[in-house]
Design a protein around this motif. Structure first.
Motif, PDB file in Angstrom:
ATOM      1  N   ARG A  71       0.827  -1.222   0.000  1.00 55.80           N
ATOM      2  CA  ARG A  71       0.000   0.000   0.000  1.00 55.80           C
ATOM      3  C   ARG A  71       0.855   1.264   0.000  1.00 55.80           C
ATOM      4  O   ARG A  71       0.928   1.966  -0.997  1.00 55.80           O
ATOM      5  CB  ARG A  71      -0.938  -0.001   1.210  1.00 55.80           C
ATOM      6  N   VAL A  72       1.514   1.545   1.125  1.00 52.31           N
ATOM      7  CA  VAL A  72       2.397   2.714   1.185  1.00 52.31           C
ATOM      8  C   VAL A  72       3.395   2.458   2.312  1.00 52.31           C
ATOM      9  O   VAL A  72       3.036   1.929   3.368  1.00 52.31           O
ATOM     10  CB  VAL A  72       1.612   4.033   1.404  1.00 52.31           C
ATOM     11  N   THR A  73       4.665   2.777   2.076  1.00 51.24           N
ATOM     12  CA  THR A  73       5.708   2.446   3.052  1.00 51.24           C
ATOM     13  C   THR A  73       6.294   3.671   3.732  1.00 51.24           C
ATOM     14  O   THR A  73       6.769   3.597   4.853  1.00 51.24           O
ATOM     15  CB  THR A  73       6.845   1.669   2.377  1.00 51.24           C
ATOM     16  N   LEU A  74       6.315   4.792   3.029  1.00 50.20           N
ATOM     17  CA  LEU A  74       6.966   5.966   3.610  1.00 50.20           C
ATOM     18  C   LEU A  74       6.295   7.237   3.099  1.00 50.20           C
ATOM     19  O   LEU A  74       6.049   7.366   1.893  1.00 50.20           O
ATOM     20  CB  LEU A  74       8.454   5.981   3.235  1.00 50.20           C
ATOM     21  N   THR A  75       5.997   8.129   4.034  1.00 55.44           N
ATOM     22  CA  THR A  75       5.404   9.410   3.627  1.00 55.44           C
ATOM     23  C   THR A  75       6.248  10.577   4.117  1.00 55.44           C
ATOM     24  O   THR A  75       6.148  11.676   3.584  1.00 55.44           O
ATOM     25  CB  THR A  75       3.998   9.575   4.240  1.00 55.44           C
ATOM     26  N   SER A  76       7.100  10.311   5.142  1.00 62.09           N
ATOM     27  CA  SER A  76       7.717  11.326   5.990  1.00 62.09           C
ATOM     28  C   SER A  76       6.589  11.952   6.800  1.00 62.09           C
ATOM     29  O   SER A  76       5.404  11.842   6.450  1.00 62.09           O
ATOM     30  CB  SER A  76       8.481  12.398   5.208  1.00 62.09           C
ATOM     31  N   ARG A  77       6.965  12.625   7.881  1.00 62.84           N
ATOM     32  CA  ARG A  77       5.952  13.221   8.748  1.00 62.84           C
ATOM     33  C   ARG A  77       5.450  14.559   8.187  1.00 62.84           C
ATOM     34  O   ARG A  77       4.695  15.269   8.842  1.00 62.84           O
ATOM     35  CB  ARG A  77       6.508  13.389  10.174  1.00 62.84           C
ATOM     36  N   LEU A 101       6.069   9.354  20.892  1.00 60.96           N
ATOM     37  CA  LEU A 101       6.966  10.019  19.944  1.00 60.96           C
ATOM     38  C   LEU A 101       7.786   8.924  19.272  1.00 60.96           C
ATOM     39  O   LEU A 101       8.697   8.360  19.888  1.00 60.96           O
ATOM     40  CB  LEU A 101       7.863  11.035  20.673  1.00 60.96           C
ATOM     41  N   PRO A 102       7.434   8.568  18.034  1.00 59.75           N
ATOM     42  CA  PRO A 102       8.092   7.423  17.394  1.00 59.75           C
ATOM     43  C   PRO A 102       9.429   7.792  16.755  1.00 59.75           C
ATOM     44  O   PRO A 102       9.565   8.858  16.151  1.00 59.75           O
ATOM     45  CB  PRO A 102       7.090   7.004  16.314  1.00 59.75           C
ATOM     46  N   MET A 103      10.384   6.888  16.904  1.00 64.86           N
ATOM     47  CA  MET A 103      11.693   7.019  16.258  1.00 64.86           C
ATOM     48  C   MET A 103      12.003   5.665  15.605  1.00 64.86           C
ATOM     49  O   MET A 103      11.079   4.887  15.348  1.00 64.86           O
ATOM     50  CB  MET A 103      12.757   7.419  17.280  1.00 64.86           C
ATOM     51  N   ASN A 104      13.258   5.376  15.352  1.00 62.41           N
ATOM     52  CA  ASN A 104      13.605   4.136  14.649  1.00 62.41           C
ATOM     53  C   ASN A 104      14.418   3.187  15.532  1.00 62.41           C
ATOM     54  O   ASN A 104      13.966   2.121  15.864  1.00 62.41           O
ATOM     55  CB  ASN A 104      14.360   4.466  13.370  1.00 62.41           C
ATOM     56  N   THR A 105      15.606   3.615  15.904  1.00 53.35           N
ATOM     57  CA  THR A 105      16.458   2.736  16.704  1.00 53.35           C
ATOM     58  C   THR A 105      16.335   3.073  18.186  1.00 53.35           C
ATOM     59  O   THR A 105      15.838   4.142  18.567  1.00 53.35           O
ATOM     60  CB  THR A 105      17.935   2.893  16.296  1.00 53.35           C
ATOM     61  N   SER A 284      12.344  12.874  12.739  1.00 54.88           N
ATOM     62  CA  SER A 284      13.051  11.794  12.084  1.00 54.88           C
ATOM     63  C   SER A 284      12.327  11.481  10.770  1.00 54.88           C
ATOM     64  O   SER A 284      11.103  11.335  10.767  1.00 54.88           O
ATOM     65  CB  SER A 284      13.029  10.547  12.969  1.00 54.88           C
ATOM     66  N   THR A 285      13.067  11.398   9.693  1.00 53.31           N
ATOM     67  CA  THR A 285      12.453  11.128   8.383  1.00 53.31           C
ATOM     68  C   THR A 285      11.668   9.816   8.385  1.00 53.31           C
ATOM     69  O   THR A 285      10.570   9.740   7.855  1.00 53.31           O
ATOM     70  CB  THR A 285      13.544  11.072   7.299  1.00 53.31           C
TER      71      THR A 285
END
Ligand SMILES: *Cc1c(COP(=O)(O)O)cnc(C)c1O
Length: 400
Positions: A71-77, A101-105, A284-285
């Protein structure tokens, strides 16, 4: 030259040597089992340091990822996407908090928590600008960024990476008196692992976490629990803090939140804390991207059922019972941990942690050593009792 040796030689030649992996080259995995490039099967008793709590190739998580991939994987915020609100709402509910507050690592989430605490300190608590202090514990592991290694006590992690970020005070883990002395009017947060994973699965003395909770509440200081490794079912509870009935002000989550599929981390707290951020002040992108949200939403749904926590409790009781029988038998000096998570100290003369890990690998069980003489066991929570028993048989055999 074997396929394994070739792959290892070429990895050694072309990658920075920041790790010293066991000489096994994994090609595929399912559940608690991994298969190497030569078709040998290994029982995974590390589970990506708890990133794989739900096992390799978990059906529900792979399906969630696959349908989102289409469907869709990335939009950026820069834009909203249709998985974001559900993810934040559900994760906040799992934590009993208001905001995410979501981040990645994991390290990014810790950095985010540090920034949150400082901003809260200046804007809510009223600490003079530039004077915020955060109290942390010796032997901590919170990640690898320059700020995070600034408050590490591990020479390998820290040496020659200075100049270091100021504003941190280090106290012995488990020592409430030292913590109480370290907290001043400029202290904005106490940052702790409720169980120190990398340090060797160190469980603090009973009453420590509840003491930290009481102290931080009295002194108007945020209690930030790094549950990146201890959280999300590993210890038999959703959060390790629950073992002492403690609710921190800030949860720092990562590892298993991404279901072993994608990196997903988050800081979770109430509005009076995370509400300090305004647009442009952090970001975060990739943080909170649709693929990450779809997978993590499924992780949260799985944890809401309680079945994984229950498995970790039952299998963990069994694991600790069996490991306890090894203590005093000559080869094992101590065992620590909670749930499906254990640090096993190998007696001098029975090999280093690394040597025991290599002997286990020869018997098709994969674990990781830490701090010289300790091995760490953290199998996926989906491991069967039979497989766990087989893994324990191999451990007994290499220690005999
Ligand atoms: C793994 C870990 C981190 C760092 O997470 P990364 O995703 O490797 O950056 C931080 N804190 C704890 C307790 C961890 O176990």
């Amino acid at each position: 030259m074997s396929t394994t040796a070739d792959a290892i030689r070429s990895a050694d030649a072309h990658s920075a040597h920041t790790y010293h992996p066991l000489p096994v080259v994994v090609a595929s995995a399912e559940g608690a089992w991994m298969t190497d490039v030569e078709g040998r099967r290994y029982l995974d008793m590390l589970a990506g340091y708890s990133a794989l709590n739900f096992g390799h190739g978990n059906r529900r998580l792979i399906d969630a990822a696959r349908s989102q991939l289409e469907r869709v994987t990335l939009t950026s915020r820069a834009f909203h996407h249709d998985r974001f609100a559900d993810f934040c709402t559900e994760l906040a509910a799992l934590c009993g908090k208001e905001m995410v507050l979501p981040m990645n690592t994991g390290a990014e989430a810790v950095e985010t928590a540090v920034k949150t605490a400082r901003k809260w300190g200046y804007e809510v608590k009223g600490v003079p600008d530039g004077h915020a202090k955060i109290v942390v514990a010796a032997d901590n592991f919170h990640g690898r960024t320059t700020t995070v290694v600034s408050f590490s006590t591990d020479h390998d992690a820290r040496d020659h990476f200075g100049p270091y970020t100021p504003g941190f005070e280090i106290v012995p883990y488990g020592d409430l008196t030292a913590l109480s002395h370290a907290v001043t009017e400029n202290t904005v947060a106490v940052l702790l692992e409720p169980i120190q994973g990398e340090a060797g699965v160190l469980v603090p003395p009973a009453g420590y976490l509840s003491g930290v909770r009481e102290l931080t509440r009295e002194r108007n200081v945020l209690f930030m629990a790094d549950e990146i490794q201890s959280g999300l079912g590993r210890t038999g509870k959703t959060f390790a803090c629950e073992h002492e009935g403690v609710v921190p002000d800030v949860y720092i989550l990562g590892k298993a939140l991404g279901g072993g599929v994608v990196p997903v981390s988050a800081v979770v707290a109430d509005r009076d804390v995370l509400g300090v951020f305004r647009p442009g002040q952090h970001g975060s992108t990739f943080g909170g991207n649709p693929l990450a949200c779809a997978v993590a939403l499924e992780v949260v749904a799985m944890l809401r059922s309680g079945e994984f926590q229950q498995r970790a409790t039952e299998l963990g009781d069994h694991l600790h019972h069996e490991l306890g029988l090894l203590v005093g038998g000559g080869a094992v000096t101590a065992v620590r941990g909670r749930g499906l998570w254990a640090g096993v100290d190998i007696a001098p003369g029975h090999g280093t942690g690394r040597e025991v890990s290599e002997r286990l690998m020869d018997r098709r069980v994969l674990v990781k050593d830490t701090h010289g003489s300790t091995i760490r066991l953290a199998p996926p929570l989906v491991i069967s009792k039979e497989d766990l028993d087989w893994g324990l048989d191999q451990l007994r055999a290499v220690l005999a």
